[in-house]
Scaffold this active site. Structure first.
Site, PDB file in Angstrom:
ATOM      1  N   ASP A   1       0.853  -1.183   0.000  1.00  6.36           N
ATOM      2  CA  ASP A   1       0.000   0.000   0.000  1.00  6.36           C
ATOM      3  C   ASP A   1       0.889   1.233   0.000  1.00  6.36           C
ATOM      4  OD1 ASP A   1      -2.461   1.521   0.249  1.00  6.36           O
ATOM      5  OD2 ASP A   1      -1.856   1.940   2.309  1.00  6.36           O
ATOM      6  N   SER A   2       0.286   2.365  -0.315  1.00  9.69           N
ATOM      7  CA  SER A   2       1.031   3.620  -0.286  1.00  9.69           C
ATOM      8  C   SER A   2       1.397   4.019   1.148  1.00  9.69           C
ATOM      9  CB  SER A   2       0.193   4.724  -0.918  1.00  9.69           C
ATOM     10  OG  SER A   2      -0.985   4.937  -0.149  1.00  9.69           O
TER      11      SER A   2
ATOM     12  N   TYR B   1      -0.240   8.444  -2.835  1.00  8.72           N
ATOM     13  CA  TYR B   1      -0.098   8.115  -4.251  1.00  8.72           C
ATOM     14  C   TYR B   1      -1.155   8.838  -5.097  1.00  8.72           C
ATOM     15  CZ  TYR B   1       3.183   4.140  -3.768  1.00  8.72           C
ATOM     16  OH  TYR B   1       4.273   3.343  -3.565  1.00  8.72           O
ATOM     17  N   GLY B   2      -2.271   9.155  -4.478  1.00  8.69           N
ATOM     18  CA  GLY B   2      -3.421   9.698  -5.196  1.00  8.69           C
ATOM     19  C   GLY B   2      -3.131  10.793  -6.209  1.00  8.69           C
TER      20      GLY B   2
ATOM     21  N   CYS C   1      -4.192  -1.295  -2.240  1.00  4.95           N
ATOM     22  CA  CYS C   1      -4.219   0.152  -2.483  1.00  4.95           C
ATOM     23  C   CYS C   1      -5.024   0.366  -3.752  1.00  4.95           C
ATOM     24  CB  CYS C   1      -2.780   0.645  -2.665  1.00  4.95           C
ATOM     25  SG  CYS C   1      -2.641   2.358  -3.243  1.00  4.95           S
ATOM     26  N   ASN C   2      -6.077   1.147  -3.661  1.00  7.39           N
ATOM     27  CA  ASN C   2      -6.931   1.348  -4.837  1.00  7.39           C
ATOM     28  C   ASN C   2      -6.218   2.096  -5.959  1.00  7.39           C
ATOM     29  OD1 ASN C   2     -10.071   0.685  -4.346  1.00  7.39           O
ATOM     30  ND2 ASN C   2      -9.098   1.152  -2.402  1.00  7.39           N
ATOM     31  N   THR C   3      -5.425   3.104  -5.580  1.00  6.14           N
ATOM     32  CA  THR C   3      -4.728   3.901  -6.593  1.00  6.14           C
ATOM     33  C   THR C   3      -3.790   3.014  -7.409  1.00  6.14           C
ATOM     34  OG1 THR C   3      -4.758   5.677  -4.938  1.00  6.14           O
ATOM     35  CG2 THR C   3      -3.459   6.046  -6.923  1.00  6.14           C
TER      36      THR C   3
ATOM     37  N   GLU D   1      -2.889   9.190   7.601  1.00  7.84           N
ATOM     38  CA  GLU D   1      -1.445   8.938   7.752  1.00  7.84           C
ATOM     39  C   GLU D   1      -0.840   9.742   8.906  1.00  7.84           C
ATOM     40  OE1 GLU D   1       0.850   6.904   6.186  1.00  7.84           O
ATOM     41  OE2 GLU D   1      -0.677   5.910   4.981  1.00  7.84           O
TER      42      GLU D   1
ATOM     43  N   CYS E   1     -10.762   3.462  -1.149  1.00  5.07           N
ATOM     44  CA  CYS E   1      -9.382   3.711  -0.744  1.00  5.07           C
ATOM     45  C   CYS E   1      -9.223   2.968   0.573  1.00  5.07           C
ATOM     46  CB  CYS E   1      -9.135   5.206  -0.547  1.00  5.07           C
ATOM     47  SG  CYS E   1      -7.535   5.581   0.232  1.00  5.07           S
ATOM     48  N   THR E   2      -8.163   2.181   0.685  1.00  9.14           N
ATOM     49  CA  THR E   2      -8.048   1.328   1.878  1.00  9.14           C
ATOM     50  C   THR E   2      -7.758   2.135   3.152  1.00  9.14           C
ATOM     51  OG1 THR E   2      -5.764   0.847   1.239  1.00  9.14           O
ATOM     52  CG2 THR E   2      -7.434  -0.787   0.661  1.00  9.14           C
ATOM     53  N   HIS E   3      -7.423   3.414   2.995  1.00  6.92           N
ATOM     54  CA  HIS E   3      -7.277   4.254   4.192  1.00  6.92           C
ATOM     55  C   HIS E   3      -8.634   4.610   4.820  1.00  6.92           C
ATOM     56  CE1 HIS E   3      -3.238   4.952   2.556  1.00  6.92           C
ATOM     57  NE2 HIS E   3      -2.891   5.492   3.711  1.00  6.92           N
TER      58      HIS E   3
END
Lengths: 273, 273
Positions: free
Chosen positions: B14-15, B46-47, B77-79, B156, B188-190
């Protein structure tokens, strides 16, 4: 995201009408997919048959559907999955899915107290596949298995809502009561037709797992993974149903269960009895 | 049913810390599996980055984990999934799973009125991957997409339960209210770390889909399908976490989110910024 579209049908096989419980869920979750179904009604039930014979019959059904150019095979029968899945999966070049792994996984997710019941045919229970599969992933799980050889004939004879059905289910499952199980796997694809009665007998505190319905989530995941979805909805597809038994009886049960009036049901011969 | 046991770890990338929402579900559903995680915190988010750069970074993470002998890679990570999944899946010889297909499928299952909202990073929304994936399977579905570039930095910086978070989420999602959507994909996994706030803002009538949690069902199905489960529980496995950023900050968020005190977190360098 894909630009590929695979319009070949998905094949479903079962000893009779049981696999229709999987098909019903597939129609709901995968409305773009054409379904081709084969029920070996003439030789149903598979449960009491020796494993070698079930393997042979499953191969006959598989070969019939491979000739129909399927893109994926669902062994929508627990008895056949228990004894034939691994061999067929290794031998054919399309993805092959059985119903036992998805059902086992769902049972592990659902059970809170670690006591899981399994009901199935003589063949499935004798294979011990569910217990092995469940304890492979969670060895401390208590698994109680019970063969219910009378259930399939009741469903196949279209008596699954009758008072006879109520008596047989109640009598058969009595031994599972007071066994601490909080989850019961319907380890035969015929059993969801008896679900209301089973639910009534087991009570509201026991979660019933429909192994077939769980299987469709795996079908969907594998269609995505292998890029096999049918994206072309402009061609209207008629599902096709084949039975080795009476098309009339098959159609009666299937039309009712799937809630579709005009089903395309064809009789075929597969081999000896 | 299998006699094979594959004790190699499953890799998650993931980012930053977002993929931990997938890991949490994996630990729950797959308690036998060893997890190895890499968060590219130093280059997060990353977005807003160009697709080419995200692809390059994703490859760097992938190569790092391939060196750790993983048996399966989850692009959590979706991005990164939006731009890099297909290329990486084609190029490596272990199964690779992204988060967009499982999330899309779950949204289609959940929505009753056919109006689905998607929230994600700038990159994910720009890729239009969710809309394409959903409409590929159900073209009549109405999809409303919204980029939420402020959400990832809030998570984050470990402020996902703060009053700032509440204000930002409320302000950002205001445009989605009164849009008829009955399902909202946390693309988005966040975002699951902001779930209580998002739920409060959107109200009880909107079903929230956690794309990461849905992904674990696919991981589980593919472990079964490819016979990759770890069946040997006698060897106690310690999960491993790597971050390109501060191990202290990563550990604070991860310990809290995963509810584990003693996490093995190591700083690594991947490349330039």
């Amino acid at each position: 995201m894909s630009v590929l579209s695979d319009e070949r049908p998905i094949g479903f096989i079962d000893s009779g009408v049981g696999g229709l419980t999987v098909v019903k869920e597939a129609m709901r979750q995968l409305p773009n997919e054409k379904i081709i179904y084969l029920g070996d009604t003439a030789r149903c039930p598979y449960g009491p048959r020796p494993a070698e014979q079930v393997i042979e019959f499953t191969w006959q059904m598989t070969r019939f559907l491979l000739n129909e150019n399927i893109k994926m095979l669902v062994i929508a029968c627990n008895t056949a999955t228990a004894v034939a899945l691994e061999e067929i999966k290794k031998s054919v070049d399309i993805p092959v899915i059985g119903v036992i792994q998805p059902g086992s996984r769902a049972a592990l997710k659902a059970s809170k107290n670690g006591h899981v019941g399994i009901i199935g045919t003589l063949g499935t229970i004798k294979s011990d596949s569910y217990r092995l599969e469940i304890q492979e992933k969670a060895p401390e799980t208590q698994v109680i298995s019970l063969a219910c050889p009378k259930f399939v004939p009741i469903v196949e004879s279209n008596q699954f809502a009758s008072s006879v059905a109520k008596k047989v289910v109640s009598y058969t499952l009595a031994t599972l009561k007071n066994k601490k199980i909080d989850t019961l796997v319907l380890g035969c694809t015929h059993y969801p037709l008896l679900r209301p009665i089973i639910h009534h007998v087991m009570g509201p505190d026991v979660t019933l797992i429909d192994s077939g319905a769980e299987t469709v989530s795996d079908v969907s995941a594998l269609l995505d993974y292998f890029d096999l979805n049918n994206l072309n909805r402009t061609i209207i597809k008629q599902h096709q149903f084949f039975t080795t038994g009476s098309p009339k009886m098959f159609k009666d049960i299937a039309s009712d269960w799937l809630n579709i009036d005009s089903l395309d049901v064809t009789h075929i011969e597969l081999g000896g009895k």
